[in-house]
Design a protein around this motif. Sequence first.
Motif, PDB file in Angstrom:
ATOM      1  N   MET A 185      -6.074  30.675  43.276  1.00 15.16           N
ATOM      2  CA  MET A 185      -7.050  29.595  43.116  1.00 15.16           C
ATOM      3  C   MET A 185      -7.163  28.772  44.398  1.00 15.16           C
ATOM      4  N   ARG A 186      -6.020  28.442  44.978  1.00 16.18           N
ATOM      5  CA  ARG A 186      -6.017  27.643  46.207  1.00 16.18           C
ATOM      6  C   ARG A 186      -6.643  28.414  47.369  1.00 16.18           C
ATOM      7  N   THR A 187      -6.272  29.651  47.535  1.00 11.80           N
ATOM      8  CA  THR A 187      -6.771  30.473  48.638  1.00 11.80           C
ATOM      9  C   THR A 187      -8.286  30.627  48.582  1.00 11.80           C
ATOM     10  N   HIS A 188      -8.824  30.810  47.380  1.00 10.36           N
ATOM     11  CA  HIS A 188     -10.261  31.055  47.224  1.00 10.36           C
ATOM     12  C   HIS A 188     -11.051  29.796  46.872  1.00 10.36           C
ATOM     13  N   ASN A 189     -10.354  28.654  46.787  1.00 10.77           N
ATOM     14  CA  ASN A 189     -10.991  27.384  46.452  1.00 10.77           C
ATOM     15  C   ASN A 189     -11.809  27.483  45.159  1.00 10.77           C
ATOM     16  N   ILE A 190     -11.144  27.990  44.112  1.00  5.71           N
ATOM     17  CA  ILE A 190     -11.793  28.142  42.810  1.00  5.71           C
ATOM     18  C   ILE A 190     -10.985  27.417  41.747  1.00  5.71           C
ATOM     19  N   ARG A 191     -11.659  27.076  40.651  1.00  9.68           N
ATOM     20  CA  ARG A 191     -10.999  26.370  39.559  1.00  9.68           C
ATOM     21  C   ARG A 191     -10.738  27.246  38.347  1.00  9.68           C
ATOM     22  N   HIS A 192     -11.206  28.475  38.399  1.00 10.46           N
ATOM     23  CA  HIS A 192     -11.002  29.430  37.309  1.00 10.46           C
ATOM     24  C   HIS A 192     -10.709  30.789  37.916  1.00 10.46           C
ATOM     25  N   VAL A 193      -9.874  31.551  37.232  1.00 13.08           N
ATOM     26  CA  VAL A 193      -9.618  32.918  37.673  1.00 13.08           C
ATOM     27  C   VAL A 193      -9.643  33.820  36.442  1.00 13.08           C
ATOM     28  N   VAL A 194     -10.258  34.969  36.615  1.00 11.30           N
ATOM     29  CA  VAL A 194     -10.354  35.953  35.539  1.00 11.30           C
ATOM     30  C   VAL A 194      -9.056  36.752  35.503  1.00 11.30           C
ATOM     31  N   VAL A 195      -8.543  36.962  34.298  1.00 11.54           N
ATOM     32  CA  VAL A 195      -7.304  37.712  34.105  1.00 11.54           C
ATOM     33  C   VAL A 195      -7.661  39.086  33.534  1.00 11.54           C
ATOM     34  N   THR A 196      -7.089  40.109  34.141  1.00 10.14           N
ATOM     35  CA  THR A 196      -7.280  41.469  33.644  1.00 10.14           C
ATOM     36  C   THR A 196      -5.936  42.021  33.192  1.00 10.14           C
ATOM     37  N   LYS A 197      -6.004  42.969  32.296  1.00 12.96           N
ATOM     38  CA  LYS A 197      -4.787  43.645  31.837  1.00 12.96           C
ATOM     39  C   LYS A 197      -5.083  45.138  31.897  1.00 12.96           C
ATOM     40  N   GLY A 198      -4.377  45.813  32.783  1.00 13.23           N
ATOM     41  CA  GLY A 198      -4.664  47.222  32.990  1.00 13.23           C
ATOM     42  C   GLY A 198      -6.057  47.445  33.544  1.00 13.23           C
TER      43      GLY A 198
END
Length: 142
Positions: free
Chosen positions: A93-106
């Motif tokens: 989040m800090r590196t990309h300056n974003i407030r949300h991140v999508v989580v994937t599983k497999g």
Amino acid sequence: MNAETLARKPPITVSTKTTLKEVAKTLAERKIGIVVVVDEKAPQNPLGVISERDIVRAIATGVDLNTPAEKYMTSPVITVEASEPLWKVAEVMRTHNIRHVVVTKGGKLYGVISIRDLIGEESTLRSLIEYGEAEERGPAAD
């Protein structure tokens, strides 16, 4: 703790054809800050995201709100795997300056983590602090 334990699931998704106006309505009604854009034929594969910031930017620049999501989504999607530790989520989040991140599983869409999710859990904050302290101390002496 890892991303899987904190991810809000299921994530709220919209199709590539959903209009920006409909996206804005979904964000407001669901009280969320981001939607994941997916292909209706493969809803487990995130194609992009549209956030509140994106909607504000669209309005400010006079974009037609009947524009389909696929024309205004942020892509490629920045993701973390469900098994990633929470410090890694915060770092992304800090590196990309974003407030949300999508989580994937497999490699498949699993959930979304917001900055609010990270700071809202006392145990998560402890985990992040412990990582920061370990990082500041440097490697252990041989």
